[in-house]
Design a protein around this motif. Structure first.
Motif, PDB file in Angstrom:
ATOM      1  N   ILE A 233      28.232  43.499  36.228  1.00 10.66           N
ATOM      2  CA  ILE A 233      29.700  43.409  36.181  1.00 10.66           C
ATOM      3  C   ILE A 233      30.179  42.658  37.421  1.00 10.66           C
ATOM      4  CG2 ILE A 233      31.847  44.758  36.130  1.00 10.66           C
ATOM      5  CD1 ILE A 233      30.237  47.007  34.791  1.00 10.66           C
ATOM      6  N   SER A 234      31.023  41.643  37.221  1.00 11.68           N
ATOM      7  CA  SER A 234      31.404  40.804  38.369  1.00 11.68           C
ATOM      8  C   SER A 234      32.925  40.616  38.459  1.00 11.68           C
ATOM      9  CB  SER A 234      30.678  39.464  38.284  1.00 11.68           C
ATOM     10  OG  SER A 234      31.039  38.815  37.101  1.00 11.68           O
ATOM     11  N   PRO A 235      33.409  40.189  39.638  1.00 11.24           N
ATOM     12  CA  PRO A 235      34.850  40.039  39.863  1.00 11.24           C
ATOM     13  C   PRO A 235      35.341  38.598  39.633  1.00 11.24           C
ATOM     14  CG  PRO A 235      33.720  39.899  41.944  1.00 11.24           C
ATOM     15  CD  PRO A 235      32.647  39.982  40.882  1.00 11.24           C
ATOM     16  N   TRP A 236      36.623  38.361  39.976  1.00  6.76           N
ATOM     17  CA  TRP A 236      37.247  37.080  39.659  1.00  6.76           C
ATOM     18  C   TRP A 236      37.213  36.081  40.810  1.00  6.76           C
ATOM     19  CZ3 TRP A 236      40.687  36.799  43.502  1.00  6.76           C
ATOM     20  CH2 TRP A 236      41.316  37.967  43.943  1.00  6.76           C
TER      21      TRP A 236
ATOM     22  N   LYS B 109      29.191  41.411  32.029  1.00  9.19           N
ATOM     23  CA  LYS B 109      30.634  41.354  31.773  1.00  9.19           C
ATOM     24  C   LYS B 109      31.330  40.701  32.968  1.00  9.19           C
ATOM     25  CE  LYS B 109      34.196  43.834  32.549  1.00  9.19           C
ATOM     26  NZ  LYS B 109      35.196  42.771  32.702  1.00  9.19           N
ATOM     27  N   PRO B 110      31.850  39.496  32.764  1.00 12.92           N
ATOM     28  CA  PRO B 110      32.601  38.853  33.859  1.00 12.92           C
ATOM     29  C   PRO B 110      33.996  39.443  33.941  1.00 12.92           C
ATOM     30  CG  PRO B 110      32.644  37.462  31.914  1.00 12.92           C
ATOM     31  CD  PRO B 110      31.823  38.676  31.548  1.00 12.92           C
ATOM     32  N   SER B 111      34.716  39.084  34.995  1.00 10.29           N
ATOM     33  CA  SER B 111      36.101  39.548  35.106  1.00 10.29           C
ATOM     34  C   SER B 111      36.925  38.976  33.963  1.00 10.29           C
ATOM     35  CB  SER B 111      36.690  39.100  36.436  1.00 10.29           C
ATOM     36  OG  SER B 111      38.085  39.321  36.418  1.00 10.29           O
TER      37      SER B 111
ATOM     38  N   GLY C  31      35.978  41.187  28.329  1.00  9.16           N
ATOM     39  CA  GLY C  31      36.941  42.262  28.095  1.00  9.16           C
ATOM     40  C   GLY C  31      37.327  42.936  29.391  1.00  9.16           C
TER      41      GLY C  31
ATOM     42  N   VAL D 287      38.299  48.830  31.829  1.00  8.54           N
ATOM     43  CA  VAL D 287      38.403  50.174  31.234  1.00  8.54           C
ATOM     44  C   VAL D 287      37.717  50.243  29.878  1.00  8.54           C
ATOM     45  CG1 VAL D 287      40.403  51.239  32.341  1.00  8.54           C
ATOM     46  CG2 VAL D 287      40.782  49.606  30.517  1.00  8.54           C
TER      47      VAL D 287
ATOM     48  N   GLY E 209      33.841  47.214  30.399  1.00  9.26           N
ATOM     49  CA  GLY E 209      33.069  47.564  31.600  1.00  9.26           C
ATOM     50  C   GLY E 209      32.615  49.014  31.566  1.00  9.26           C
TER      51      GLY E 209
ATOM     52  N   PHE F  18      27.031  45.961  40.282  1.00  9.95           N
ATOM     53  CA  PHE F  18      28.489  45.773  40.227  1.00  9.95           C
ATOM     54  C   PHE F  18      28.991  45.108  41.500  1.00  9.95           C
ATOM     55  CE2 PHE F  18      32.605  47.399  41.686  1.00  9.95           C
ATOM     56  CZ  PHE F  18      33.430  46.998  40.641  1.00  9.95           C
TER      57      PHE F  18
ATOM     58  N   GLY G  83      32.876  44.262  43.050  1.00 11.77           N
ATOM     59  CA  GLY G  83      34.310  44.392  42.797  1.00 11.77           C
ATOM     60  C   GLY G  83      34.945  45.284  43.843  1.00 11.77           C
ATOM     61  N   GLY G  84      36.057  45.891  43.494  1.00 12.12           N
ATOM     62  CA  GLY G  84      36.813  46.698  44.445  1.00 12.12           C
ATOM     63  C   GLY G  84      36.175  48.057  44.721  1.00 12.12           C
TER      64      GLY G  84
ATOM     65  N   THR H  96      37.141  50.810  42.154  1.00 12.99           N
ATOM     66  CA  THR H  96      36.389  50.655  40.900  1.00 12.99           C
ATOM     67  C   THR H  96      34.950  51.123  41.101  1.00 12.99           C
ATOM     68  OG1 THR H  96      37.701  48.648  40.591  1.00 12.99           O
ATOM     69  CG2 THR H  96      35.955  49.044  38.997  1.00 12.99           C
TER      70      THR H  96
ATOM     71  N   GLU I  18      28.563  46.266  45.356  1.00 12.63           N
ATOM     72  CA  GLU I  18      29.056  45.334  46.383  1.00 12.63           C
ATOM     73  C   GLU I  18      30.570  45.424  46.337  1.00 12.63           C
ATOM     74  OE1 GLU I  18      27.343  43.755  48.501  1.00 12.63           O
ATOM     75  OE2 GLU I  18      25.330  43.915  47.675  1.00 12.63           O
TER      76      GLU I  18
ATOM     77  N   GLY J 288      36.191  44.718  51.606  1.00 13.32           N
ATOM     78  CA  GLY J 288      35.978  44.569  53.047  1.00 13.32           C
ATOM     79  C   GLY J 288      37.284  44.366  53.796  1.00 13.32           C
TER      80      GLY J 288
HETATM   81  P1  NAD Z   1      37.772  45.005  40.304  1.00 14.54           P
HETATM   82  O1  NAD Z   1      37.055  46.160  40.851  1.00 14.54           O
HETATM   83  O2  NAD Z   1      39.152  45.182  39.811  1.00 14.54           O
HETATM   84  O3  NAD Z   1      36.972  44.386  39.051  1.00 14.54           O
HETATM   85  C1  NAD Z   1      35.643  43.952  39.151  1.00 14.54           C
HETATM   86  C2  NAD Z   1      34.994  44.012  37.782  1.00 14.54           C
HETATM   87  O4  NAD Z   1      34.885  45.372  37.384  1.00 14.54           O
HETATM   88  C3  NAD Z   1      35.780  43.305  36.672  1.00 14.54           C
HETATM   89  O5  NAD Z   1      34.865  42.677  35.800  1.00 14.54           O
HETATM   90  C4  NAD Z   1      36.478  44.464  35.980  1.00 14.54           C
HETATM   91  O6  NAD Z   1      36.800  44.204  34.635  1.00 14.54           O
HETATM   92  C5  NAD Z   1      35.412  45.548  36.090  1.00 14.54           C
HETATM   93  N1  NAD Z   1      35.888  46.941  35.977  1.00 14.54           N
HETATM   94  C6  NAD Z   1      37.101  47.444  36.311  1.00 14.54           C
HETATM   95  N2  NAD Z   1      37.134  48.780  36.043  1.00 14.54           N
HETATM   96  C7  NAD Z   1      35.918  49.116  35.558  1.00 14.54           C
HETATM   97  C8  NAD Z   1      35.331  50.331  35.115  1.00 14.54           C
HETATM   98  N3  NAD Z   1      35.989  51.482  35.114  1.00 14.54           N
HETATM   99  N4  NAD Z   1      34.060  50.313  34.683  1.00 14.54           N
HETATM  100  C9  NAD Z   1      33.350  49.157  34.699  1.00 14.54           C
HETATM  101  N5  NAD Z   1      33.857  47.971  35.089  1.00 14.54           N
HETATM  102  C10 NAD Z   1      35.121  47.950  35.520  1.00 14.54           C
HETATM  103  O7  NAD Z   1      37.685  43.868  41.399  1.00 14.54           O
HETATM  104  P2  NAD Z   1      38.383  42.450  41.380  1.00 14.54           P
HETATM  105  O8  NAD Z   1      39.840  42.649  41.629  1.00 14.54           O
HETATM  106  O9  NAD Z   1      37.924  41.694  40.176  1.00 14.54           O
HETATM  107  O10 NAD Z   1      37.694  41.758  42.650  1.00 14.54           O
HETATM  108  C11 NAD Z   1      38.180  41.871  43.947  1.00 14.54           C
HETATM  109  C12 NAD Z   1      37.379  42.881  44.729  1.00 14.54           C
HETATM  110  O11 NAD Z   1      36.006  42.548  44.715  1.00 14.54           O
HETATM  111  C13 NAD Z   1      37.772  42.925  46.194  1.00 14.54           C
HETATM  112  O12 NAD Z   1      37.835  44.252  46.610  1.00 14.54           O
HETATM  113  C14 NAD Z   1      36.617  42.209  46.883  1.00 14.54           C
HETATM  114  O13 NAD Z   1      36.417  42.569  48.223  1.00 14.54           O
HETATM  115  C15 NAD Z   1      35.477  42.629  46.038  1.00 14.54           C
HETATM  116  N6  NAD Z   1      34.344  41.727  46.189  1.00 14.54           N
HETATM  117  C16 NAD Z   1      33.250  42.171  46.877  1.00 14.54           C
HETATM  118  C17 NAD Z   1      32.159  41.321  47.067  1.00 14.54           C
HETATM  119  C18 NAD Z   1      30.940  41.771  47.815  1.00 14.54           C
HETATM  120  O14 NAD Z   1      29.949  41.072  47.785  1.00 14.54           O
HETATM  121  N7  NAD Z   1      30.958  42.910  48.474  1.00 14.54           N
HETATM  122  C19 NAD Z   1      32.196  40.027  46.547  1.00 14.54           C
HETATM  123  C20 NAD Z   1      33.333  39.618  45.873  1.00 14.54           C
HETATM  124  C21 NAD Z   1      34.405  40.473  45.682  1.00 14.54           C
END
Ligand code: NAD
Length: 480
Positions: A145-148, A172-174, A203, A206, A209, A223, A225-226, A229, A247, A250
């Motif tokens: 699962i990856s972010p945007w 699953k991409p963002s 998709g 919620v 993912g 994973f 993302g935030g 999450t 991951e 920060g």
């Molecule tokens: P996010 O956590 O909102 O979403 C990331 C991914 O998780 C998306 O694909 C989203 O659809 C999915 N997701 C959301 N809720 C979920 C759930 N309940 N179950 C499974 N998947 C779910 O993050 P974002 O807004 O897309 O990205 C920004 C964040 O990512 C920032 O906090 C940033 O610091 C972090 N980030 C961290 C790194 C790292 O290497 N540490 C790298 C890039 C981004």
């Protein structure tokens, strides 16, 4: 652009027939749709990945590597199409996508295709008692699962090592930046990757993912993302005893000592603060400057930042593009109001921009912003904003610099500027961050492990660590 799921080697519509809008943040306009996939789509993808696993994992390492190298070549051959798709999805300058994101995606496939050829495990000769060795075996279906913020770069950073060592994948991409993942699916088809080896399901978090994390036939989850999450994911995955890499966010310190190479520091600090609109998890968002350098730095830095060209991502001279989505744009603006309420002084920026050009009149742009006058305890200095916003604080001693740097729940990355060799080593060892740059930023050998401390995550990606993460070890002891 109509994006489709890539399941069992085919491009298919979501089973429930639900779709999400894909919006270009630079124009604020819808320019396509993507599947709003649900648990049934994830189940189909997991079924396909499970069926493909025995054959894929039984290939020789060289055979698997050849597929990955073919995908790397295809990414390079399609780099302009990919860069444009990413810019339209994400709002980042096209030049940045061309220079960084897309070449790095090809590098990820090439790096892991070749690194996996050299993966080795331990063997110990115990003399007359026999010998003991470790086997690294692929785990099964990996859920990724990856972010945007770095859409293809981070997506491929997970897919390549998982496939390289013999797992099959449901990724699953963002939902905010799906286009390059869809183009990757097309390239996987062109590379004749066997059906079911890589499945890409689009998709929301919620629905799609969560269903992926909950699926009992997906034993390993990676994973990015935030942090919030990540907590939700961990709650789901931990009781199922899944292997988990997180991951997360920060709030990275950039520590500037007065003895630094000033011009290089200034140029790099502009980049480390505002590249990708400050939406790189590794951007330095808390600048800490030694008091004797503070006034000079503030004046030069403000001057350079206010001269940065915020503009249409498609234009060559643009250095700062659009914020990725309306939600993120509103979040950043809320933090700017909060900074003012907390008593911060806006040195430059601090406002949305509506006059980028006619095409971008409804896009989400914010001027790069520098804030001073806030103490370490302020929410502006504690919470991740993830936008074109930095704060500056001053320090008098090395100890104070370290206290400020480590006064955060996060621990992802840090930058240190000094020409004192001993101090560089001493300070680096005491900063609570997974990666520390000295007199540089965003430079890294892909062979080294990558990841955060504290609320920035668990596990390490990169290099052989990632290949090992996607394997299970069996400790075998044979008595002769
Ligand atoms: P996010 O956590 O909102 O979403 C990331 C991914 O998780 C998306 O694909 C989203 O659809 C999915 N997701 C959301 N809720 C979920 C759930 N309940 N179950 C499974 N998947 C779910 O993050 P974002 O807004 O897309 O990205 C920004 C964040 O990512 C920032 O906090 C940033 O610091 C972090 N980030 C961290 C790194 C790292 O290497 N540490 C790298 C890039 C981004």
């Amino acid at each position: 652009m109509k994006i489709l799921n890539y399941i069992n080697g085919s491009l298919v519509e979501p089973i429930g027939g639900d779709w999400l809008d894909n919006i270009n943040p630079a124009t604020g306009q819808k320019y396509g749709v993507l599947p709003d996939s649900r648990a049934v789509d994830i189940q189909e993808a997991v079924k396909a990945a499970s069926a493909a696993f025995p054959e894929w994992s039984a290939l020789t390492q060289a055979q698997r590597s050849n597929y990955l190298l073919k995908i790397a070549d295809l990414i390079e051959a399609n780099k302009d199409r990919l860069a444009l798709a990413e810019t339209n999805d994400n709002g980042k300058p096209l030049s940045l996508s061309q220079r960084m994101d897309i070449p790095r995606a090809a590098d990820n496939f090439r790096f892991y295709a070749t690194a996996a050829l050299h993966l080795h495990s331990e063997t110990y000769d115990m003399g007359e008692a026999g010998f003991n060795y470790v086997l690294n075996k692929p785990i099964g279906v990996a859920g990724l699962i990856s972010p945007w913020n770095l859409p293809l770069y981070l997506f491929t950073w997970k897919i390549a090592p998982a496939l390289a060592v013999g797992n099959t994948v449901v990724a699953k991409p963002s939902e905010i930046t799906p286009a390059t993942a869809f183009l990757l699916a097309e390239l996987a088809i062109e590379a004749e990757l066997p059906p079911g080896v890589l499945n890409i399901v689009f998709g929301t978090g919620v629905h799609a993912g969560q269903a992926l994390v909950e699926n009992p036939h997906v034993p390993v989850i990676s994973f990015t993302g935030g942090t919030e999450t990540g907590k939700t994911l961990a709650k789901t995955a931990a009781p199922m005893f899944k292997k988990l890499s997180l991951e997360l966010g920060g709030k990275n310190p950039n520590i500037i000592f007065a003895d630094c190479d000033y011009d290089l520091m200034l140029k790099t600090t502009v980049a480390s603060s505002f590249t990708n609109q400050g939406q790189i998890c590794l951007c330095g968002s808390r600048i800490l400057v030694e008091k004797s350098l503070y006034s000079r730095f503030l004046s030069d830095f403000s001057q350079q930042v206010s001269a940065m060209k915020v503009g249409d991502p498609l234009e060559k001279e643009t250095r700062v593009g659009a914020i990725v989505s309306q939600a993120q744009y509103e979040k950043v603006l809320k933090y700017l109001s909060l900074a003012r309420e907390e008593g911060g002084k806006i040195e430059t920026g601090g406002k949305p921009l509506y006059d980028v050009n006619e095409r971008c009149a409804k896009g989400w742009f914010i001027a790069p912003t520098i804030i001073t006058g806030l103490g370490p305890e302020c929410r502006t200095n504690q919470e991740e904003i993830f936008g074109p916003v930095v704060t500056i604080q001053s320090f008098e001693t090395e100890e104070e610099a370290l206290t400020l740097a480590n006064d955060s729940k996060y621990g992802l990355s840090a930058t240190v500027w000094t020409n004192d060799l001993k101090r560089a080593h001493r300070v680096s060892a005491k900063i609570e961050s997974g990666i520390i740059w000295v007199n540089c930023w965003l430079v890294r050998d892909l062979r080294t492990p990558f990841g955060g401390m504290k609320a920035s995550g668990i596990g390490r990606e990169g290099g052989f660590e990632a290949l090992k993460f996607f394997t299970e070890t069996r400790n075998i002891c044979i008595q002769l």
